[in-house]
Scaffold this active site. Structure first.
Site, PDB file in Angstrom:
ATOM      1  N   HIS A 250      -1.900   1.984  -6.062  1.00 32.44           N
ATOM      2  CA  HIS A 250      -2.580   0.731  -5.744  1.00 32.44           C
ATOM      3  C   HIS A 250      -2.624  -0.216  -6.943  1.00 32.44           C
ATOM      4  O   HIS A 250      -2.754  -1.435  -6.770  1.00 32.44           O
ATOM      5  CB  HIS A 250      -3.996   1.022  -5.251  1.00 32.44           C
ATOM      6  CG  HIS A 250      -4.371   0.235  -4.034  1.00 32.44           C
ATOM      7  ND1 HIS A 250      -3.718   0.362  -2.818  1.00 32.44           N
ATOM      8  CD2 HIS A 250      -5.317  -0.715  -3.825  1.00 32.44           C
ATOM      9  CE1 HIS A 250      -4.254  -0.450  -1.937  1.00 32.44           C
ATOM     10  NE2 HIS A 250      -5.224  -1.121  -2.515  1.00 32.44           N
TER      11      HIS A 250
ATOM     12  N   ARG B 278       0.863  -1.179   0.000  1.00 33.40           N
ATOM     13  CA  ARG B 278       0.000   0.000   0.000  1.00 33.40           C
ATOM     14  C   ARG B 278       0.904   1.235   0.000  1.00 33.40           C
ATOM     15  O   ARG B 278       2.030   1.179   0.485  1.00 33.40           O
ATOM     16  CB  ARG B 278      -0.890   0.024   1.243  1.00 33.40           C
ATOM     17  CG  ARG B 278      -1.775  -1.208   1.420  1.00 33.40           C
ATOM     18  CD  ARG B 278      -2.572  -1.115   2.715  1.00 33.40           C
ATOM     19  NE  ARG B 278      -3.460  -2.259   2.907  1.00 33.40           N
ATOM     20  CZ  ARG B 278      -3.174  -3.327   3.627  1.00 33.40           C
ATOM     21  NH1 ARG B 278      -1.990  -3.413   4.241  1.00 33.40           N
ATOM     22  NH2 ARG B 278      -4.037  -4.321   3.746  1.00 33.40           N
TER      23      ARG B 278
ATOM     24  N   LYS C  71      -2.004  -2.060   8.025  1.00 32.82           N
ATOM     25  CA  LYS C  71      -3.192  -1.521   8.678  1.00 32.82           C
ATOM     26  C   LYS C  71      -3.248  -1.961  10.134  1.00 32.82           C
ATOM     27  O   LYS C  71      -2.794  -3.042  10.486  1.00 32.82           O
ATOM     28  CB  LYS C  71      -4.454  -2.000   7.947  1.00 32.82           C
ATOM     29  CG  LYS C  71      -4.703  -1.283   6.619  1.00 32.82           C
ATOM     30  CD  LYS C  71      -6.041  -1.683   6.045  1.00 32.82           C
ATOM     31  CE  LYS C  71      -6.356  -0.883   4.791  1.00 32.82           C
ATOM     32  NZ  LYS C  71      -7.666  -1.247   4.211  1.00 32.82           N
TER      33      LYS C  71
ATOM     34  N   ARG D  58      -0.012  -2.750  -6.655  1.00 29.70           N
ATOM     35  CA  ARG D  58      -0.366  -3.770  -5.652  1.00 29.70           C
ATOM     36  C   ARG D  58      -1.294  -4.815  -6.293  1.00 29.70           C
ATOM     37  O   ARG D  58      -1.098  -6.020  -6.124  1.00 29.70           O
ATOM     38  CB  ARG D  58      -1.037  -3.083  -4.461  1.00 29.70           C
ATOM     39  CG  ARG D  58      -1.528  -4.015  -3.348  1.00 29.70           C
ATOM     40  CD  ARG D  58      -1.991  -3.147  -2.182  1.00 29.70           C
ATOM     41  NE  ARG D  58      -2.775  -3.871  -1.212  1.00 29.70           N
ATOM     42  CZ  ARG D  58      -2.291  -4.575  -0.191  1.00 29.70           C
ATOM     43  NH1 ARG D  58      -0.988  -4.690  -0.039  1.00 29.70           N
ATOM     44  NH2 ARG D  58      -3.079  -5.166   0.686  1.00 29.70           N
TER      45      ARG D  58
ATOM     46  N   TYR E 289      -8.656 -11.791  -6.485  1.00 34.04           N
ATOM     47  CA  TYR E 289      -7.640 -11.998  -7.526  1.00 34.04           C
ATOM     48  C   TYR E 289      -7.798 -13.342  -8.225  1.00 34.04           C
ATOM     49  O   TYR E 289      -7.291 -13.513  -9.327  1.00 34.04           O
ATOM     50  CB  TYR E 289      -6.247 -11.847  -6.921  1.00 34.04           C
ATOM     51  CG  TYR E 289      -6.028 -10.451  -6.398  1.00 34.04           C
ATOM     52  CD1 TYR E 289      -5.846  -9.393  -7.272  1.00 34.04           C
ATOM     53  CD2 TYR E 289      -6.051 -10.175  -5.031  1.00 34.04           C
ATOM     54  CE1 TYR E 289      -5.696  -8.099  -6.808  1.00 34.04           C
ATOM     55  CE2 TYR E 289      -5.903  -8.884  -4.558  1.00 34.04           C
ATOM     56  CZ  TYR E 289      -5.725  -7.857  -5.447  1.00 34.04           C
ATOM     57  OH  TYR E 289      -5.589  -6.580  -4.984  1.00 34.04           O
TER      58      TYR E 289
ATOM     59  N   HIS F 117      -3.697  -9.020   4.089  1.00 36.84           N
ATOM     60  CA  HIS F 117      -5.154  -9.078   4.215  1.00 36.84           C
ATOM     61  C   HIS F 117      -5.541  -9.860   5.467  1.00 36.84           C
ATOM     62  O   HIS F 117      -5.021 -10.944   5.702  1.00 36.84           O
ATOM     63  CB  HIS F 117      -5.772  -9.776   2.998  1.00 36.84           C
ATOM     64  CG  HIS F 117      -5.746  -8.946   1.753  1.00 36.84           C
ATOM     65  ND1 HIS F 117      -5.852  -9.490   0.494  1.00 36.84           N
ATOM     66  CD2 HIS F 117      -5.626  -7.606   1.569  1.00 36.84           C
ATOM     67  CE1 HIS F 117      -5.802  -8.519  -0.409  1.00 36.84           C
ATOM     68  NE2 HIS F 117      -5.659  -7.380   0.217  1.00 36.84           N
TER      69      HIS F 117
END
Length: 299
Positions: free
Chosen positions: A245, A149, A173, A248, A280, A271
């Site tokens: 992004h 990110r 995150k 990514r 994906y 994630h």
């Protein structure tokens, strides 16, 4: 009138929910927009304890009619619901007026990706004889090599580089750390950037540990990364609309297409849920369909 509660709400988001600075800013902005709406209705003197669901629905309807995207609509609902949920937890209100308010349904849009040829074209267009050029090459190599990110990229420090064993430590995150493999090409350009420029510029106090700096010796900003990528895209006349992004998404897509294990990709992307990574696999199916349509004699 609401200032103290907003400050406390901000602390709650940071300390108890461990949200990123960007998410916190978005939530506070949503509350401030609600206050502006109240002023427009001559209700600026209304206490938060007097707010009812019909008033919040009026605000949201006004926001929706402004032409904002479904994503923006969902985010502002989340911000308002979080604020009144916090007030309920703190027993500052007896009833949560947002309890029955639902967020708009978000469509699962497949992210744009770059193919290998696009990536090569972008990288080869960068002049690495200048400070900005070599730094930008190292930035894009790192974005694509590690699937980062943009917030993770700008916060890379020397303490987090383990280039001798091919890893970097990433702060993701909710301040969660993870180790991510980094490819040889990205390592090469990071080292070149360090040797030729980074080690020779005057670094602004407080920025000594950061890897990617601007000309003034400060940590490079999120906005600057977007500008760098837009300028390169315009230069090579790329028809796709891309952002940090995009690299990514391209990283994840190319990994899945190459046969990488979904759990491994989940770990590298940081994630929390594998369902986020599973998007994906949909991209991969689209790729497979394209291959069949292109090469199968009966397609």
């Amino acid at each position: 009138m609401w200032e103290h509660e907003i400050i406390e709400f901000k602390n709650y988001l940071k300390l108890e929910r461990s949200l990123s600075d960007n998410s916190i800013s978005a939530y506070i902005n949503d509350i401030n927009n609600f206050i502006i709406f109240l002023k427009s209705k001559n209700l600026s003197g209304l206490k938060y304890s007097d707010i009812d669901s019909s008033l919040i629905r009026d605000f949201l309807e006004n926001f929706y009619q402004s032409g904002k995207s479904t994503y923006s609509q969902a985010r502002v609902v989340s911000g308002i619901k979080s604020f009144f949920g916090y007030l309920l937890i703190e027993e500052k209100i007896d009833i949560n007026p947002t309890e029955l308010i639902e967020s708009p349904k978000l469509s699962k849009k497949l992210p744009d990706t770059l193919n290998i040829e696009d990536i090569e074209k972008i990288l080869s267009s960068i002049n690495i004889d200048t400070f900005e050029g070599l730094r930008n090459r190292a930035i894009i190599e790192t974005l694509y090599s590690c699937g980062l990110r943009v917030s993770e990229l700008i916060n890379i420090t020397y303490q987090n580089l383990f280039l001798d064993i091919g890893f970097i430590k990433v702060l993701g995150k909710s301040s969660k750390e993870r180790l991510v493999p980094i490819g040889k090409s990205a390592i090469k350009y990071i080292k070149l950037y360090n040797e030729r420029f980074r080690n020779n510029i005057k670094v602004k106090s407080g920025n000594e540990g950061y890897l990617f700096l601007n000309r003034r010796g400060s940590r490079i900003s999120r906005n600057m990364i977007f500008i760098i990528i837009k300028n390169i895209s315009d230069k090579i006349l790329l028809k796709k609309k891309i952002s940090p992004h995009t690299f990514r998404h391209s990283f994840a897509t190319h990994m899945i297409e190459g046969g990488a294990d979904l759990r491994a990709v989940q770990e590298m992307l940081g994630h929390e849920s594998i369902t986020t990574t599973e998007i994906y696999t949909h991209l991969n199916r689209e790729y497979l369909r394209e291959v069949v349509n292109k090469f199968h004699p009966r397609s």
